[in-house]
Design a protein around this motif. Structure first.
Motif, PDB file in Angstrom:
ATOM      1  N   SER A 216      57.421  17.665  20.588  1.00 47.27           N
ATOM      2  CA  SER A 216      56.816  17.133  19.367  1.00 47.27           C
ATOM      3  C   SER A 216      57.461  15.791  19.016  1.00 47.27           C
ATOM      4  CB  SER A 216      57.023  18.116  18.203  1.00 47.27           C
ATOM      5  OG  SER A 216      58.398  18.200  17.870  1.00 47.27           O
ATOM      6  N   TYR A 217      56.816  15.059  18.097  1.00 45.60           N
ATOM      7  CA  TYR A 217      57.382  13.790  17.659  1.00 45.60           C
ATOM      8  C   TYR A 217      58.755  14.001  17.026  1.00 45.60           C
ATOM      9  CZ  TYR A 217      52.779  11.673  18.402  1.00 45.60           C
ATOM     10  OH  TYR A 217      51.609  11.213  18.958  1.00 45.60           O
ATOM     11  N   LYS A 218      58.891  15.079  16.274  1.00 49.37           N
ATOM     12  CA  LYS A 218      60.176  15.350  15.633  1.00 49.37           C
ATOM     13  C   LYS A 218      61.265  15.638  16.659  1.00 49.37           C
ATOM     14  CE  LYS A 218      62.496  18.202  12.163  1.00 49.37           C
ATOM     15  NZ  LYS A 218      63.694  18.306  13.010  1.00 49.37           N
ATOM     16  N   GLU A 219      60.928  16.435  17.689  1.00 51.25           N
ATOM     17  CA  GLU A 219      61.909  16.736  18.728  1.00 51.25           C
ATOM     18  C   GLU A 219      62.326  15.458  19.460  1.00 51.25           C
ATOM     19  OE1 GLU A 219      60.953  21.244  20.278  1.00 51.25           O
ATOM     20  OE2 GLU A 219      59.499  19.687  20.749  1.00 51.25           O
ATOM     21  N   ILE A 220      61.345  14.612  19.763  1.00 53.76           N
ATOM     22  CA  ILE A 220      61.658  13.355  20.450  1.00 53.76           C
ATOM     23  C   ILE A 220      62.514  12.468  19.554  1.00 53.76           C
ATOM     24  CG2 ILE A 220      60.682  11.259  21.469  1.00 53.76           C
ATOM     25  CD1 ILE A 220      58.186  12.921  22.151  1.00 53.76           C
ATOM     26  N   ALA A 221      62.187  12.444  18.267  1.00 54.58           N
ATOM     27  CA  ALA A 221      62.963  11.640  17.328  1.00 54.58           C
ATOM     28  C   ALA A 221      64.417  12.108  17.284  1.00 54.58           C
ATOM     29  CB  ALA A 221      62.343  11.723  15.934  1.00 54.58           C
ATOM     30  N   ASP A 222      64.611  13.420  17.312  1.00 56.94           N
ATOM     31  CA  ASP A 222      65.975  13.961  17.302  1.00 56.94           C
ATOM     32  C   ASP A 222      66.719  13.599  18.588  1.00 56.94           C
ATOM     33  OD1 ASP A 222      65.528  15.082  14.829  1.00 56.94           O
ATOM     34  OD2 ASP A 222      65.024  17.070  15.613  1.00 56.94           O
ATOM     35  N   ILE A 223      66.033  13.684  19.714  1.00 56.76           N
ATOM     36  CA  ILE A 223      66.667  13.388  20.999  1.00 56.76           C
ATOM     37  C   ILE A 223      67.020  11.906  21.111  1.00 56.76           C
ATOM     38  CG2 ILE A 223      66.268  13.259  23.503  1.00 56.76           C
ATOM     39  CD1 ILE A 223      64.567  15.819  23.193  1.00 56.76           C
ATOM     40  N   ALA A 224      66.054  11.057  20.747  1.00 60.24           N
ATOM     41  CA  ALA A 224      66.253   9.613  20.870  1.00 60.24           C
ATOM     42  C   ALA A 224      67.003   9.010  19.685  1.00 60.24           C
ATOM     43  CB  ALA A 224      64.906   8.908  21.017  1.00 60.24           C
ATOM     44  N   GLN A 225      67.218   9.840  18.645  1.00 57.94           N
ATOM     45  CA  GLN A 225      67.953   9.404  17.459  1.00 57.94           C
ATOM     46  C   GLN A 225      67.274   8.207  16.792  1.00 57.94           C
ATOM     47  OE1 GLN A 225      72.133   8.987  18.643  1.00 57.94           O
ATOM     48  NE2 GLN A 225      71.789  10.546  20.216  1.00 57.94           N
ATOM     49  N   ILE A 226      65.948   8.347  16.612  1.00 58.51           N
ATOM     50  CA  ILE A 226      65.147   7.326  15.943  1.00 58.51           C
ATOM     51  C   ILE A 226      64.171   8.035  15.008  1.00 58.51           C
ATOM     52  CG2 ILE A 226      65.304   5.603  17.788  1.00 58.51           C
ATOM     53  CD1 ILE A 226      62.631   6.585  18.834  1.00 58.51           C
TER      54      ILE A 226
END
Length: 213
Positions: A178-188
């Motif tokens: 999800s966008y949220k998971e990617i945001a957490d991984i990429a720290q953005i």
């Protein structure tokens, strides 16, 4: 997909000190040593088992992300090995429920460390608002990543993207995060994830269109 011996990684780490049970006869130093060693071994086995159950199912995802970020199979294998080692060392501190996102964060950070050491020049690319506004968000992931029968062409198109765009495409369209998971991984922020994904789709479409003419 290479094989990774996570057991070997885990057992190479120093075992944590376990306290002897108060119910044991501790009058003999040999018994004390035996009890401590035995409990260390039991604790180590439990830790390895828990780690494997939580993290080994995500090995393919870890390798896939490292491979696309680094664009080198040997480097990807090295990074995955190092990432699993780091994950094992930090596993006792993991309190979340999303083991895949946690592991991929470590893989990503380890990959970027290697990219920076090798002085990679494609770590960041300015975002172009005009391209984001052209509607490329609607481009089908299947069209971008799967429509062409030429896998080498797809690889070339992906390789042409900056690392920060490759990771977004891989995490979203290959790993289904999800966008949220990617945001957490990429720290953005999630909005930045969407912006980079739109930019990456536009660049992929442009590259494939130019090559297929």
């Amino acid at each position: 997909m290479p094989r990774y011996d996570v057991n070997k990684i885990a057992m190479a780490l120093p075992l944590k000190t376990a306290h002897a049970s108060q119910t044991e006869d501790l009058s003999d130093p040999k018994i004390v040593k035996f009890v401590v060693v035995k409990k260390r071994e039991e604790q180590a086995k439990e830790e390895i088992t828990s780690f494997e159950e939580a993290m080994l199912p995500h090995l393919d995802a870890a390798h896939n992300l490292a491979k696309w970020l680094l664009r080198n199979e040997q480097d990807a294998q090295d990074v995955v090995q190092e990432a699993y080692l780091r994950a094992f060392r930090s596993f006792n501190g993991f309190r979340g429920t999303n083991g895949r996102a946690w592991l991929l964060t470590i893989v990503r950070n380890t990959s970027y460390t290697l990219l920076k050491k090798s002085h990679a020049v494609d770590l960041t690319t300015p975002f172009d608002e005009e391209i984001h506004a052209t509607g490329h968000e609607s481009v089908s992931p299947a069209t971008i990543l799967e429509h062409s029968e030429d896998s080498d062409l797809i690889t070339e198109a992906m390789d042409a993207l900056p690392a920060e765009f490759r990771e977004i495409v891989v995490l979203r369209h290959q790993e289904g995060l999800s966008y949220k998971e990617i945001a957490d991984i990429a720290q953005i922020p999630p909005g930045t994830v969407m912006s980079r994904l739109a930019r990456a789709r536009a660049k992929l479409k442009e590259y494939l269109a130019a090559r297929m003419r």
